[in-house]
Design a protein around this motif. Structure first.
Motif, PDB file in Angstrom:
ATOM      1  N   PRO A  71       0.766  -1.252   0.000  1.00  0.00           N
ATOM      2  CA  PRO A  71       0.000   0.000   0.000  1.00  0.00           C
ATOM      3  C   PRO A  71       0.798   1.303   0.000  1.00  0.00           C
ATOM      4  CG  PRO A  71       0.074  -0.858   2.206  1.00  0.00           C
ATOM      5  CD  PRO A  71       0.879  -1.805   1.358  1.00  0.00           C
ATOM      6  N   THR A  72       2.088   1.238  -0.163  1.00  0.00           N
ATOM      7  CA  THR A  72       2.827   2.501  -0.256  1.00  0.00           C
ATOM      8  C   THR A  72       4.232   2.249  -0.825  1.00  0.00           C
ATOM      9  OG1 THR A  72       3.430   4.535   0.915  1.00  0.00           O
ATOM     10  CG2 THR A  72       3.786   2.475   2.111  1.00  0.00           C
ATOM     11  N   ALA A  73       4.942   3.326  -1.087  1.00  0.00           N
ATOM     12  CA  ALA A  73       6.305   3.216  -1.638  1.00  0.00           C
ATOM     13  C   ALA A  73       7.318   2.994  -0.527  1.00  0.00           C
ATOM     14  CB  ALA A  73       6.652   4.501  -2.380  1.00  0.00           C
ATOM     15  N   TYR A  74       8.445   2.409  -0.907  1.00  0.00           N
ATOM     16  CA  TYR A  74       9.653   2.339  -0.085  1.00  0.00           C
ATOM     17  C   TYR A  74       9.545   1.450   1.155  1.00  0.00           C
ATOM     18  CZ  TYR A  74      10.735   6.329  -3.101  1.00  0.00           C
ATOM     19  OH  TYR A  74      10.924   7.143  -4.184  1.00  0.00           O
ATOM     20  N   ILE A  75       8.495   0.599   1.255  1.00  0.00           N
ATOM     21  CA  ILE A  75       8.487  -0.364   2.365  1.00  0.00           C
ATOM     22  C   ILE A  75       9.028  -1.711   1.875  1.00  0.00           C
ATOM     23  CG2 ILE A  75       6.741   0.729   3.811  1.00  0.00           C
ATOM     24  CD1 ILE A  75       4.664  -1.211   2.663  1.00  0.00           C
ATOM     25  N   PRO A  77      11.707  -3.192  -1.621  1.00  0.00           N
ATOM     26  CA  PRO A  77      12.498  -2.681  -2.753  1.00  0.00           C
ATOM     27  C   PRO A  77      11.559  -2.297  -3.902  1.00  0.00           C
ATOM     28  CG  PRO A  77      13.481  -4.678  -1.858  1.00  0.00           C
ATOM     29  CD  PRO A  77      12.166  -4.519  -1.164  1.00  0.00           C
ATOM     30  N   ASN A  78      11.953  -1.282  -4.641  1.00  0.00           N
ATOM     31  CA  ASN A  78      11.066  -0.715  -5.671  1.00  0.00           C
ATOM     32  C   ASN A  78      10.452  -1.755  -6.598  1.00  0.00           C
ATOM     33  OD1 ASN A  78      11.581   1.826  -4.720  1.00  0.00           O
ATOM     34  ND2 ASN A  78      13.210   2.244  -6.206  1.00  0.00           N
ATOM     35  N   GLU A  79      11.285  -2.682  -7.079  1.00  0.00           N
ATOM     36  CA  GLU A  79      10.766  -3.609  -8.090  1.00  0.00           C
ATOM     37  C   GLU A  79       9.789  -4.615  -7.485  1.00  0.00           C
ATOM     38  OE1 GLU A  79      13.609  -3.981  -6.669  1.00  0.00           O
ATOM     39  OE2 GLU A  79      14.101  -6.098  -6.504  1.00  0.00           O
ATOM     40  N   VAL A  80       9.923  -4.877  -6.188  1.00  0.00           N
ATOM     41  CA  VAL A  80       8.986  -5.799  -5.524  1.00  0.00           C
ATOM     42  C   VAL A  80       7.591  -5.168  -5.484  1.00  0.00           C
ATOM     43  CG1 VAL A  80       8.460  -6.994  -3.354  1.00  0.00           C
ATOM     44  CG2 VAL A  80      10.837  -6.849  -4.164  1.00  0.00           C
ATOM     45  N   GLU A 132      -7.411  15.738 -13.677  1.00  0.00           N
ATOM     46  CA  GLU A 132      -6.691  16.264 -14.845  1.00  0.00           C
ATOM     47  C   GLU A 132      -5.281  16.729 -14.480  1.00  0.00           C
ATOM     48  OE1 GLU A 132      -8.203  15.851 -17.702  1.00  0.00           O
ATOM     49  OE2 GLU A 132      -9.853  15.074 -16.478  1.00  0.00           O
ATOM     50  N   HIS A 133      -4.966  16.743 -13.206  1.00  0.00           N
ATOM     51  CA  HIS A 133      -3.642  17.201 -12.751  1.00  0.00           C
ATOM     52  C   HIS A 133      -2.561  16.266 -13.298  1.00  0.00           C
ATOM     53  CE1 HIS A 133      -0.334  18.084  -9.978  1.00  0.00           C
ATOM     54  NE2 HIS A 133      -0.953  19.220  -9.698  1.00  0.00           N
ATOM     55  N   PRO A 134      -1.391  16.797 -13.696  1.00  0.00           N
ATOM     56  CA  PRO A 134      -0.318  15.913 -14.185  1.00  0.00           C
ATOM     57  C   PRO A 134       0.031  14.821 -13.173  1.00  0.00           C
ATOM     58  CG  PRO A 134       0.266  18.212 -14.498  1.00  0.00           C
ATOM     59  CD  PRO A 134      -1.012  18.212 -13.720  1.00  0.00           C
ATOM     60  N   VAL A 135       0.353  13.635 -13.709  1.00  0.00           N
ATOM     61  CA  VAL A 135       0.791  12.527 -12.849  1.00  0.00           C
ATOM     62  C   VAL A 135       2.302  12.376 -13.015  1.00  0.00           C
ATOM     63  CG1 VAL A 135      -1.386  11.272 -12.628  1.00  0.00           C
ATOM     64  CG2 VAL A 135      -0.001  10.901 -14.651  1.00  0.00           C
ATOM     65  N   LEU A 136       3.051  12.634 -11.937  1.00  0.00           N
ATOM     66  CA  LEU A 136       4.511  12.726 -12.028  1.00  0.00           C
ATOM     67  C   LEU A 136       5.222  11.949 -10.914  1.00  0.00           C
ATOM     68  CD1 LEU A 136       4.530  16.607 -12.659  1.00  0.00           C
ATOM     69  CD2 LEU A 136       5.023  14.849 -14.363  1.00  0.00           C
ATOM     70  N   PRO A 137       4.868  10.667 -10.729  1.00  0.00           N
ATOM     71  CA  PRO A 137       5.526   9.939  -9.631  1.00  0.00           C
ATOM     72  C   PRO A 137       6.974   9.636  -9.945  1.00  0.00           C
ATOM     73  CG  PRO A 137       4.238   8.416 -10.935  1.00  0.00           C
ATOM     74  CD  PRO A 137       3.961   9.795 -11.500  1.00  0.00           C
ATOM     75  N   GLU A 138       7.802   9.613  -8.906  1.00  0.00           N
ATOM     76  CA  GLU A 138       9.191   9.156  -9.077  1.00  0.00           C
ATOM     77  C   GLU A 138       9.374   7.783  -8.437  1.00  0.00           C
ATOM     78  OE1 GLU A 138      11.761  11.276  -5.701  1.00  0.00           O
ATOM     79  OE2 GLU A 138      10.444  12.673  -6.698  1.00  0.00           O
ATOM     80  N   ASP A 139       8.379   7.326  -7.689  1.00  0.00           N
ATOM     81  CA  ASP A 139       8.476   6.049  -6.966  1.00  0.00           C
ATOM     82  C   ASP A 139       7.717   4.954  -7.712  1.00  0.00           C
ATOM     83  OD1 ASP A 139       6.137   7.785  -5.882  1.00  0.00           O
ATOM     84  OD2 ASP A 139       5.560   5.712  -5.490  1.00  0.00           O
TER      85      ASP A 139
END
Ligand SMILES: NC(=O)c1ccc[n+]([C@@H]2O[C@H](COP(=O)([O-])OP(=O)(O)OC[C@H]3O[C@@H](n4cnc5c(N)ncnc54)[C@H](O)[C@@H]3O)[C@@H](O)[C@H]2O)c1
Length: 283
Positions: A71-75, A77-80, A132-139
């Protein structure tokens, strides 16, 4: 009685959605890779990254509510995180399409916009943040949720399945209201969430309305409460934490949400009814 399969039922949100569908007279199959703490209905244990298991759980279903995810980022490894969330969503929708199921809801996230988990200090382009807001995730979590929405579009093109992707805000269960006194006076806290929240019971109602409605195609909708989660007015939150954001599209002089919920209200006739101000002492 219509059979609804709900995934992710051992988690925070799942039990609220299961309870609501049962109360509304649906036949509910609960699915998770672990057993829920409380038995509310019959349960199947399955790992949704396996396509065969998705076919197994969806047999005979009228619709699927897919909530299962990391349910969230960084808990992890990214690829998992990416692999688990994207493959589970792909497999659920692929199997649903193969079985001729015509309706699905998938849990997307506010993290698609990229502000939430940004380590670069991404600011909103405008507020309230709408679809409509840009979607710009880095995670990889936010990215995976965007891929999930794109999978929904492709499956809809392939077979016409109605798929509602809810960009859910910060989920609050009944117990989580106890945390509010610890942050409501500090604008810096929850800044990356745009101070939004949404009661799990209101999400459950939105899921049911999405299944009961026809003709939606593949559609994305934010889910948030009408107010912010703070004892600070929305205009003052913006002045304190995002002073450079000048594109303010609706009045924010009171405690209005900065994470727009207008589309879900308009399309589904949904209205969030649970407000933290009724659940927490503001002393
Ligand atoms: N918690 C939030 O504030 C929040 C905000 C926005 C969106 N969301 C999304 O809402 C949904 C529900 O969130 P939550 O807070 O209840 O999460 P949670 O972690 O509490 O529950 C998710 C459940 O999914 C299960 N799961 C994960 N991968 C699985 C797999 N491969 N196969 C089977 N089961 C699997 C887990 O075992 C867990 O019980 C998720 O999709 C999450 O990304 C959550």
């Amino acid at each position: 009685m219509k059979k609804i399969v709900i995934t992710g039922t051992a988690g925070l949100l799942g039990p609220y959605v299961v309870k609501h569908f049962l109360e509304q007279g649906y036949d509910v199959l609960s699915v998770d890779k672990v057993k829920p703490a409380e038995t509310l209905t019959r349960h199947m244990t399955a790992d949704l990254t396996n396509l065969g298991e998705c076919y197994g759980i969806l047999e005979g279903a009228y619709a699927v509510i897919h909530l299962a995810a990391i349910p969230t980022a960084y808990i992890f490894p990214n690829e998992v995180t990416f692999q688990n969330n994207v493959m589970a969503t792909y497999n659920i929708l692929e199997a649903a399409a193969g079985l001729g199921i015509t309706k699905a809801v998938i849990a997307s996230s506010e993290c698609t916009y990229g502000i939430c988990n940004s380590r670069q200090g991404l600011t909103p382009v405008y507020v309230p943040v709408d679809e409509e807001h840009p979607v710009l995730p880095e995670d990889s979590y936010g990215l995976g949720k965007i891929v999930g929405e794109t999978i929904a579009d492709a499956i809809n093109r392939r077979c016409g399945m109605q798929i509602v992707s809810f960009r859910i805000g910060n989920i609050i269960s009944k117990e989580k209201y106890l945390n509010f006194p610890g942050f409501i006076h500090d604008s810096e806290k929850r800044k990356q969430l745009m101070w939004n929240y949404i009661d799990a019971r209101d999400i459950a109602v939105a899921c049911r309305l999405a299944i009961e409605k026809d003709g939606l195609g593949s559609i994305i909708m934010n889910l948030a409460a009408d107010d912010n989660s703070m004892d600070i007015k929305s205009c003052d939150l913006m002045k304190a934490e995002y002073p450079n954001v000048t594109d303010i599209r609706t009045p924010i002089d009171e405690y209005q949400t900065l994470y727009s919920n207008e589309k879900a209200k308009k399309v589904l006739g949904w209205k969030p009814v649970h407000c933290w101000r009724d659940n927490v002492s503001q002393e």
